[in-house]
Design a protein around this motif. Sequence first.
Motif, short mmCIF file in Angstrom:
data_model
loop_
_atom_site.label_atom_id
_atom_site.label_comp_id
_atom_site.label_asym_id
_atom_site.label_seq_id
_atom_site.Cartn_x
_atom_site.Cartn_y
_atom_site.Cartn_z
N ALA A 148 0.95 -1.23 0.02
CA ALA A 148 -0.08 -0.01 0.09
C ALA A 148 0.73 1.27 -0.18
CB ALA A 148 -1.15 -0.09 1.10
N VAL A 149 1.71 1.12 0.75
CA VAL A 149 2.80 2.38 0.71
C VAL A 149 3.45 2.69 -0.52
CG1 VAL A 149 4.89 3.20 1.73
CG2 VAL A 149 3.38 2.09 3.29
N SER A 150 3.89 1.33 -1.37
CA SER A 150 4.44 1.54 -2.73
C SER A 150 3.42 2.14 -3.68
CB SER A 150 4.72 0.28 -2.94
OG SER A 150 5.11 0.20 -4.37
N ILE A 151 2.19 1.71 -3.57
CA ILE A 151 1.16 2.48 -4.37
C ILE A 151 0.84 4.12 -4.03
CG2 ILE A 151 -1.46 2.32 -4.79
CD1 ILE A 151 0.15 -0.08 -6.10
N LEU A 152 0.99 4.20 -2.70
CA LEU A 152 0.68 5.67 -2.52
C LEU A 152 1.97 6.47 -2.97
CD1 LEU A 152 -0.75 5.45 1.16
CD2 LEU A 152 -1.89 6.02 -1.05
N ILE A 153 3.05 5.93 -2.75
CA ILE A 153 4.46 6.68 -3.50
C ILE A 153 4.22 6.90 -4.94
CG2 ILE A 153 6.65 6.59 -3.98
CD1 ILE A 153 6.98 5.24 -0.89
N HIS A 154 3.71 5.79 -5.62
CA HIS A 154 3.50 5.90 -6.95
C HIS A 154 2.51 6.98 -7.46
CE1 HIS A 154 5.89 2.07 -7.43
NE2 HIS A 154 6.40 2.53 -8.52
N ALA A 156 0.87 12.21 -9.61
CA ALA A 156 0.13 13.45 -9.22
C ALA A 156 1.35 14.68 -9.30
CB ALA A 156 -0.38 13.30 -7.94
N ALA A 157 2.40 14.59 -8.94
CA ALA A 157 3.29 15.58 -8.89
C ALA A 157 3.59 15.80 -10.47
CB ALA A 157 4.70 15.23 -8.09
N ALA A 158 3.83 14.79 -11.07
CA ALA A 158 4.26 14.99 -12.65
C ALA A 158 2.99 15.55 -13.30
CB ALA A 158 4.75 13.66 -13.19
N ALA A 193 -1.15 19.12 -24.27
CA ALA A 193 -2.22 19.44 -25.03
C ALA A 193 -3.73 19.10 -24.59
CB ALA A 193 -2.10 19.05 -26.32
N ASN A 194 -3.76 18.08 -23.76
CA ASN A 194 -5.09 17.48 -23.58
C ASN A 194 -5.00 16.71 -22.56
OD1 ASN A 194 -4.43 15.11 -24.60
ND2 ASN A 194 -5.54 15.59 -26.50
N GLY A 195 -6.32 16.29 -21.90
CA GLY A 195 -6.29 15.39 -20.61
C GLY A 195 -5.63 14.12 -20.96
N LEU A 196 -5.55 13.56 -22.09
CA LEU A 196 -5.06 12.19 -22.30
C LEU A 196 -3.77 12.18 -22.25
CD1 LEU A 196 -5.85 9.26 -23.12
CD2 LEU A 196 -5.65 9.87 -25.46
N VAL A 197 -3.01 13.40 -22.83
CA VAL A 197 -1.57 13.33 -22.49
C VAL A 197 -1.22 13.57 -21.04
CG1 VAL A 197 0.51 14.79 -23.41
CG2 VAL A 197 -1.11 14.36 -24.99
N ALA A 198 -1.83 14.09 -20.37
CA ALA A 198 -1.53 14.43 -19.19
C ALA A 198 -1.72 13.13 -18.40
CB ALA A 198 -2.55 15.37 -18.37
N PHE A 199 -2.61 12.27 -18.60
CA PHE A 199 -2.94 11.01 -18.02
C PHE A 199 -1.66 9.93 -18.32
CE2 PHE A 199 -4.37 6.43 -18.40
CZ PHE A 199 -4.88 6.34 -16.77
N GLY A 200 -1.34 9.84 -19.73
CA GLY A 200 -0.18 9.37 -19.98
C GLY A 200 1.05 9.58 -19.05
N ALA A 201 1.39 10.75 -19.13
CA ALA A 201 2.32 11.23 -18.63
C ALA A 201 2.73 10.90 -17.05
CB ALA A 201 2.64 12.74 -18.65
N GLY A 202 1.23 10.82 -16.39
CA GLY A 202 1.38 10.72 -15.04
C GLY A 202 1.39 9.06 -14.73
N ALA A 203 0.89 8.25 -15.95
CA ALA A 203 1.27 6.94 -15.79
C ALA A 203 2.49 6.39 -15.89
CB ALA A 203 0.30 6.28 -16.76
N ALA A 204 3.19 7.12 -16.65
CA ALA A 204 4.66 6.62 -17.10
C ALA A 204 5.54 7.43 -16.14
CB ALA A 204 5.13 7.44 -18.52
N ALA A 205 5.09 8.46 -15.33
CA ALA A 205 6.14 9.08 -14.51
C ALA A 205 6.76 7.96 -13.33
CB ALA A 205 5.34 10.12 -13.49
#
Length: 73
Positions: A3-9, A14-16, A27-39
């Motif tokens: 759970a700690v690992s998930i919270l850190i990820h 969220a910070a990214a 440019a749009n929300g999909l790009v932001a979501f992808g950047a957050g997922a890859a961070a």
Amino acid sequence: MYAVSILIHLGIAAAAVAALSTTTVVANGLVAFGAGAAAPVIVKKMARYAESLVPVRGGKPQPPQDGGGHEDS
């Protein structure tokens, strides 16, 4: 511990996204979501590389051990 690992990820993602949303890079929300997922993966790889640059007792830095491009979960 998991759970700690998930919270850190989630915090890294969220910070990214928060940092990218203040710029014109996203440019749009999909790009932001992808950047957050890859961070978290990008941060983990950068940390592994940075640790490999720290000299060990023998005096030579170790080459990064990528593991063939597969992330361990």
